[in-house]
Scaffold this motif. Sequence first.
Motif, PDB file in Angstrom:
ATOM      1  N   ALA A  10     -43.637 -20.354  55.951  1.00  0.00           N
ATOM      2  CA  ALA A  10     -42.641 -20.823  54.977  1.00  0.00           C
ATOM      3  C   ALA A  10     -43.117 -20.554  53.554  1.00  0.00           C
ATOM      4  CB  ALA A  10     -42.367 -22.315  55.178  1.00  0.00           C
ATOM      5  N   CYS A  11     -44.374 -20.808  53.281  1.00  0.00           N
ATOM      6  CA  CYS A  11     -44.910 -20.564  51.928  1.00  0.00           C
ATOM      7  C   CYS A  11     -44.867 -19.085  51.578  1.00  0.00           C
ATOM      8  CB  CYS A  11     -46.337 -21.097  51.820  1.00  0.00           C
ATOM      9  SG  CYS A  11     -46.429 -22.894  51.769  1.00  0.00           S
ATOM     10  N   GLU A  12     -45.181 -18.248  52.550  1.00  0.00           N
ATOM     11  CA  GLU A  12     -45.159 -16.799  52.316  1.00  0.00           C
ATOM     12  C   GLU A  12     -43.744 -16.334  51.949  1.00  0.00           C
ATOM     13  OE1 GLU A  12     -45.087 -12.977  55.200  1.00  0.00           O
ATOM     14  OE2 GLU A  12     -46.785 -14.324  55.501  1.00  0.00           O
ATOM     15  N   TYR A  13     -42.748 -16.771  52.722  1.00  0.00           N
ATOM     16  CA  TYR A  13     -41.367 -16.376  52.432  1.00  0.00           C
ATOM     17  C   TYR A  13     -40.863 -17.006  51.132  1.00  0.00           C
ATOM     18  CZ  TYR A  13     -40.515 -13.521  56.500  1.00  0.00           C
ATOM     19  OH  TYR A  13     -40.554 -12.500  57.408  1.00  0.00           O
ATOM     20  N   ALA A  14     -41.227 -18.261  50.873  1.00  0.00           N
ATOM     21  CA  ALA A  14     -40.807 -18.918  49.625  1.00  0.00           C
ATOM     22  C   ALA A  14     -41.356 -18.153  48.421  1.00  0.00           C
ATOM     23  CB  ALA A  14     -41.290 -20.365  49.603  1.00  0.00           C
ATOM     24  N   LEU A  51     -37.863 -25.425  56.849  1.00  0.00           N
ATOM     25  CA  LEU A  51     -38.440 -25.803  55.556  1.00  0.00           C
ATOM     26  C   LEU A  51     -37.756 -25.036  54.428  1.00  0.00           C
ATOM     27  CD1 LEU A  51     -42.312 -26.032  56.078  1.00  0.00           C
ATOM     28  CD2 LEU A  51     -40.751 -27.865  55.441  1.00  0.00           C
ATOM     29  N   LEU A  52     -37.559 -23.734  54.639  1.00  0.00           N
ATOM     30  CA  LEU A  52     -36.916 -22.910  53.615  1.00  0.00           C
ATOM     31  C   LEU A  52     -35.468 -23.338  53.393  1.00  0.00           C
ATOM     32  CD1 LEU A  52     -38.354 -19.422  54.628  1.00  0.00           C
ATOM     33  CD2 LEU A  52     -39.048 -20.846  52.698  1.00  0.00           C
ATOM     34  N   LYS A  53     -34.777 -23.703  54.473  1.00  0.00           N
ATOM     35  CA  LYS A  53     -33.392 -24.193  54.330  1.00  0.00           C
ATOM     36  C   LYS A  53     -33.367 -25.494  53.533  1.00  0.00           C
ATOM     37  CE  LYS A  53     -31.989 -22.358  58.779  1.00  0.00           C
ATOM     38  NZ  LYS A  53     -31.691 -22.723  60.171  1.00  0.00           N
ATOM     39  N   ASN A  54     -34.307 -26.384  53.834  1.00  0.00           N
ATOM     40  CA  ASN A  54     -34.363 -27.664  53.127  1.00  0.00           C
ATOM     41  C   ASN A  54     -34.653 -27.487  51.644  1.00  0.00           C
ATOM     42  OD1 ASN A  54     -33.807 -29.166  55.411  1.00  0.00           O
ATOM     43  ND2 ASN A  54     -35.958 -29.400  55.955  1.00  0.00           N
ATOM     44  N   GLN A  55     -35.317 -26.409  51.280  1.00  0.00           N
ATOM     45  CA  GLN A  55     -35.601 -26.112  49.871  1.00  0.00           C
ATOM     46  C   GLN A  55     -34.429 -25.395  49.204  1.00  0.00           C
ATOM     47  OE1 GLN A  55     -39.541 -24.433  48.966  1.00  0.00           O
ATOM     48  NE2 GLN A  55     -40.013 -24.779  51.105  1.00  0.00           N
ATOM     49  N   GLY A  56     -33.416 -25.025  49.994  1.00  0.00           N
ATOM     50  CA  GLY A  56     -32.276 -24.310  49.446  1.00  0.00           C
ATOM     51  C   GLY A  56     -32.556 -22.834  49.206  1.00  0.00           C
ATOM     52  N   ASP A  95     -44.337 -31.542  56.105  1.00  0.00           N
ATOM     53  CA  ASP A  95     -43.193 -30.809  55.560  1.00  0.00           C
ATOM     54  C   ASP A  95     -43.088 -31.028  54.049  1.00  0.00           C
ATOM     55  OD1 ASP A  95     -42.627 -29.961  58.099  1.00  0.00           O
ATOM     56  OD2 ASP A  95     -40.835 -31.195  58.352  1.00  0.00           O
ATOM     57  N   ALA A  96     -43.233 -32.272  53.643  1.00  0.00           N
ATOM     58  CA  ALA A  96     -43.145 -32.588  52.216  1.00  0.00           C
ATOM     59  C   ALA A  96     -44.270 -31.898  51.445  1.00  0.00           C
ATOM     60  CB  ALA A  96     -43.197 -34.098  52.003  1.00  0.00           C
ATOM     61  N   LEU A  97     -45.460 -31.918  52.004  1.00  0.00           N
ATOM     62  CA  LEU A  97     -46.587 -31.241  51.358  1.00  0.00           C
ATOM     63  C   LEU A  97     -46.357 -29.738  51.283  1.00  0.00           C
ATOM     64  CD1 LEU A  97     -49.622 -33.171  52.856  1.00  0.00           C
ATOM     65  CD2 LEU A  97     -48.935 -33.097  50.456  1.00  0.00           C
ATOM     66  N   ALA A  98     -45.802 -29.171  52.339  1.00  0.00           N
ATOM     67  CA  ALA A  98     -45.531 -27.731  52.350  1.00  0.00           C
ATOM     68  C   ALA A  98     -44.550 -27.347  51.245  1.00  0.00           C
ATOM     69  CB  ALA A  98     -44.984 -27.298  53.711  1.00  0.00           C
ATOM     70  N   VAL A  99     -43.531 -28.157  51.069  1.00  0.00           N
ATOM     71  CA  VAL A  99     -42.544 -27.898  50.012  1.00  0.00           C
ATOM     72  C   VAL A  99     -43.229 -27.965  48.649  1.00  0.00           C
ATOM     73  CG1 VAL A  99     -40.488 -28.817  48.868  1.00  0.00           C
ATOM     74  CG2 VAL A  99     -40.569 -28.671  51.360  1.00  0.00           C
ATOM     75  N   GLU A 100     -44.025 -28.990  48.435  1.00  0.00           N
ATOM     76  CA  GLU A 100     -44.708 -29.150  47.150  1.00  0.00           C
ATOM     77  C   GLU A 100     -45.695 -28.017  46.909  1.00  0.00           C
ATOM     78  OE1 GLU A 100     -43.778 -31.395  44.882  1.00  0.00           O
ATOM     79  OE2 GLU A 100     -42.276 -31.998  46.343  1.00  0.00           O
ATOM     80  N   SER A 102     -45.564 -24.977  48.133  1.00  0.00           N
ATOM     81  CA  SER A 102     -44.785 -23.772  47.866  1.00  0.00           C
ATOM     82  C   SER A 102     -44.291 -23.742  46.420  1.00  0.00           C
ATOM     83  CB  SER A 102     -43.607 -23.695  48.831  1.00  0.00           C
ATOM     84  OG  SER A 102     -42.793 -22.608  48.530  1.00  0.00           O
ATOM     85  N   LYS A 103     -43.785 -24.870  45.940  1.00  0.00           N
ATOM     86  CA  LYS A 103     -43.304 -24.944  44.560  1.00  0.00           C
ATOM     87  C   LYS A 103     -44.447 -24.698  43.572  1.00  0.00           C
ATOM     88  CE  LYS A 103     -39.548 -28.211  45.420  1.00  0.00           C
ATOM     89  NZ  LYS A 103     -39.084 -29.602  45.197  1.00  0.00           N
ATOM     90  N   LEU A 104     -45.610 -25.287  43.858  1.00  0.00           N
ATOM     91  CA  LEU A 104     -46.757 -25.113  42.966  1.00  0.00           C
ATOM     92  C   LEU A 104     -47.262 -23.673  42.972  1.00  0.00           C
ATOM     93  CD1 LEU A 104     -48.697 -28.414  43.687  1.00  0.00           C
ATOM     94  CD2 LEU A 104     -47.550 -27.794  41.553  1.00  0.00           C
ATOM     95  N   GLN A 105     -47.282 -23.053  44.160  1.00  0.00           N
ATOM     96  CA  GLN A 105     -47.715 -21.657  44.239  1.00  0.00           C
ATOM     97  C   GLN A 105     -46.782 -20.752  43.449  1.00  0.00           C
ATOM     98  OE1 GLN A 105     -47.821 -21.248  48.519  1.00  0.00           O
ATOM     99  NE2 GLN A 105     -50.051 -21.258  48.535  1.00  0.00           N
ATOM    100  N   THR A 106     -45.509 -20.987  43.568  1.00  0.00           N
ATOM    101  CA  THR A 106     -44.534 -20.192  42.831  1.00  0.00           C
ATOM    102  C   THR A 106     -44.697 -20.399  41.331  1.00  0.00           C
ATOM    103  OG1 THR A 106     -42.993 -20.338  44.657  1.00  0.00           O
ATOM    104  CG2 THR A 106     -42.067 -19.771  42.519  1.00  0.00           C
ATOM    105  N   ARG A 107     -44.869 -21.633  40.912  1.00  0.00           N
ATOM    106  CA  ARG A 107     -45.048 -21.940  39.487  1.00  0.00           C
ATOM    107  C   ARG A 107     -46.324 -21.299  38.950  1.00  0.00           C
ATOM    108  NH1 ARG A 107     -43.374 -22.097  34.819  1.00  0.00           N
ATOM    109  NH2 ARG A 107     -44.100 -23.751  33.459  1.00  0.00           N
ATOM    110  N   LEU A 108     -47.399 -21.365  39.723  1.00  0.00           N
ATOM    111  CA  LEU A 108     -48.665 -20.762  39.310  1.00  0.00           C
ATOM    112  C   LEU A 108     -48.527 -19.251  39.147  1.00  0.00           C
ATOM    113  CD1 LEU A 108     -51.679 -21.003  38.691  1.00  0.00           C
ATOM    114  CD2 LEU A 108     -52.108 -20.847  41.153  1.00  0.00           C
TER     115      LEU A 108
END
Length: 136
Positions: A10-14, A51-56, A95-100, A102-108
Amino acid sequence: MSEPAYIRIACEYAKRIRGGELPSRAQLPSYKEIAEENGVSDIVVRKALDLLKNQGLVRAVPRRGVFVADQIERQSGTSKHTMADAPDEPGAMLDALAVEISKLQTRLTEIERVHTAKLDEILSILRAGDSPVPNR
């Protein structure tokens, strides 16, 4: 302890979606292709895509596949999994940690890109002047 495969996928695709490598409306590989590519079962792929669906970030179209969500959907997408809402279940917390994460990795990644561009701009200005600046 290493992260679960579904979180890694999920993190890779996000990261690929948020980084623009996978544009809006692009079709993701099939569950089977993702599973084979990552050496996991379809169930693991399903959890990653959920996970990706839940993140929109993606949307499923029955009998067609999974597609990257439009930019508008991604901006207004609300995740069911946030650290504040996560029940005391280990799976929901992961799941919640994975979302967070992923968001942090993208922001970084975005911050690194911006800072590199600014540094390059500053170095080119300095190089244009008389002061010697070593090459990066």
